[in-house]
Design an enzyme around this catalytic site. Structure first.
Site, PDB file in Angstrom:
ATOM      1  N   TYR A 125       1.895  -2.534  -0.150  1.00  0.00           N
ATOM      2  CA  TYR A 125       2.946  -1.537   0.096  1.00  0.00           C
ATOM      3  C   TYR A 125       2.760  -0.928   1.480  1.00  0.00           C
ATOM      4  O   TYR A 125       1.637  -0.573   1.849  1.00  0.00           O
ATOM      5  CB  TYR A 125       2.856  -0.422  -0.960  1.00  0.00           C
ATOM      6  CG  TYR A 125       3.731   0.772  -0.648  1.00  0.00           C
ATOM      7  CD1 TYR A 125       5.001   0.878  -1.214  1.00  0.00           C
ATOM      8  CD2 TYR A 125       3.309   1.786   0.218  1.00  0.00           C
ATOM      9  CE1 TYR A 125       5.821   1.963  -0.923  1.00  0.00           C
ATOM     10  CE2 TYR A 125       4.122   2.865   0.515  1.00  0.00           C
ATOM     11  CZ  TYR A 125       5.374   2.953  -0.062  1.00  0.00           C
ATOM     12  OH  TYR A 125       6.187   4.020   0.240  1.00  0.00           O
ATOM     13  N   GLU A 213      10.618   1.590   3.768  1.00  0.00           N
ATOM     14  CA  GLU A 213       9.692   1.342   2.677  1.00  0.00           C
ATOM     15  C   GLU A 213       9.717  -0.149   2.367  1.00  0.00           C
ATOM     16  O   GLU A 213      10.754  -0.693   1.987  1.00  0.00           O
ATOM     17  CB  GLU A 213      10.080   2.151   1.441  1.00  0.00           C
ATOM     18  CG  GLU A 213       9.001   2.156   0.389  1.00  0.00           C
ATOM     19  CD  GLU A 213       9.368   3.025  -0.805  1.00  0.00           C
ATOM     20  OE1 GLU A 213      10.387   2.735  -1.468  1.00  0.00           O
ATOM     21  OE2 GLU A 213       8.633   3.987  -1.066  1.00  0.00           O
TER      22      GLU A 213
END
Ligand code: GDP
Ligand code: MN
Length: 405
Positions: A125, A213
């Protein structure tokens, strides 16, 4: 402004951030064509078909009234056709869409990058956003990619590495290396990750984004680092200097009332209550919403008509508020500083007449320059509109109206 995954990936690619390549399609036939092209170009055996909606959680989401997931692996061209048929035109419900879901208008057909199998790849991530308290951008990275990052933050916060970047200095090479190291990268993957983070940060800054993101960031079995997903938010206030990005806006993803309001230069946010309000100035609008709550009602919206309220803006505001079926009463609260109260009152009366019979009670509170004159215009209009001058008077009238609902 939110944009679609495929658009976010277009931005990333322009900045040299490696992506899972794909082609967007609006029909099952086009999806099949796209799949054939991708399979040929990238030598992939499989492709993934991904719903394009402004919400995450698609992989675990499900089509309403069916079993189709919002992201699915297709092992043949026939699979692609079936999946695309199940997705396009149907409503996808994910943890982020709420129970009503979102209609899928397009799918992204992308190369399968999890070769030769899911156990050979690593999902990570990376997010970039603004840390207002520190007046810095922050890059957050975690080895626990692919899943809910909120869960990771809550239960295992030590698994998120953070690197703050002073916007005046920019991302320093040692910081990019620190993140790559923190993600456990070595060898070729380490070098790839440094490049990935560096280019990603550049894209974030130069597009005036407020959030990037990438979940998952994938390390492939052959040590390439790439963005499999892209959630991008661009700061609306900077769109004037990004005409190309402004074109990414997809109004079908936005609340129709908010779209109509922004076309009329009104700041409108729809809420769930029963008392609509129209106010000039954001601070007064917030205070007015408090008054509605204290009077026993619930605000149906936030609506700031701005400094120069006139008949046209008031009418546009009325129309938008009235399109919300939950609205049972309207409170107009205008402070006549720059704009005179008598002008606003005339505007309200004209707007009322232009719209015709408004089925809900209206309370108009005008204070400031020519307030008494404004109240007189309202009272003498013969319309079902109550005037008020003092705030307490307006609150009392809202209370009476709400009690009678
Ligand atoms: P989200 O669920 O809306 O966040 O959508 P993502 O783009 O993150 O995709 C969801 C999941 O689909 C990923 O976490 C992967 O498990 C899976 N996925 C995405 N791309 C591929 C691919 O190329 N191959 C395979 N096998 N799975 C993929
Ligand atoms: Mn994702």
């Amino acid at each position: 402004m939110n944009i679609h995954e495929y658009q976010g990936k277009e931005i990333l690619k322009r900045y040299g951030v490696r992506i899972q390549e794909g082609i967007v399609a609006e029909s099952p036939e086009k999806a099949v064509e796209a799949a054939k092209l991708i399979m040929a170009q990238t030598n992939s055996k499989f492709v993934v078909v991904k719903s394009q909606i402004h919400a995450g959680g698609r992989g675990k989401g499900q089509i309403k009234g069916g079993t189709q997931r919002g992201v699915a692996l297709a092992k043949s061209v026939d699979d692609v056709r079936d999946i695309a048929k199940n997705l396009i035109g149907n409503v996808l419900v994910t943890i982020q869409t709420g129970p009503e879901g979102k209609k899928v208008n397009k799918v992204l057909v992308a190369q399968d990058v999890y070769y030769p199998g899911e156990s050979e790849v690593k999902e990570m991530y990376i997010g970039i956003l603004l840390d207002r308290a520190k007046a810095c951008n922050v890059i957050m990275a975690s080895t626990e990619g692919g899943m809910d990052i909120e869960e990771v933050a809550e239960h295992t916060p030590e698994k998120i590495v953070k690197e703050w970047i002073d916007p005046a200095v920019g991302l320093q090479p040692f910081q990019a290396r620190k993140i790559a190291f923190g993600l456990g990268m070595t060898g070729e993957a380490f070098k790839e990750m440094v490049k990935f983070v560096t280019n990603l940060y550049k894209a974030y800054v130069e597009t005036d984004a407020s959030m990037f993101e990438i979940n998952p960031v994938l390390k492939t079995s052959d040590n390439k680092i790439m963005a499999v997903d892209a959630k991008v938010n661009i700061d609306d206030n900077a769109l004037y200097r990004h005409a190309d990005l402004a074109n990414y806006r997809d109004v079908t993803e936005e609340d129709p009332l908010e779209v109509e309001a922004s076309a009329n230069d009104l700041n409108y946010v729809k809420l769930d209550g029963n008392v609509g309000c129209m106010v000039n100035g954001a601070g007064l609008a917030m205070a007015t919403m408090d008054i509605i709550k204290l009077s026993g009602g619930e605000p149906a919206n936030f609506l700031d008509v701005g400094g120069g309220a006139n008949a046209k803006t008031v009418e546009a505001g009325f129309r938008i508020i009235l399109k919300d079926p939950n609205v049972k009463a309207i409170l107009i609260n205008i402070f006549g500083g720059i704009v005179r109260c008598d002008r606003v009152a005339t505007g309200v009366v004209e707007a009322y007449k232009a719209i015709g019979n408004i089925p809900v009670p209206i309370i108009v509170r005008l204070q400031g320059t020519n307030a008494a004159e404004g109240a007189r215009i309202i009272d003498e209009s013969g319309l079902k509109v109550q005037s008020a001058v003092a705030l307490s008077e307006a609150a009392e009238k809202v209370r009476a109206v709400v009690a009678a609902l």
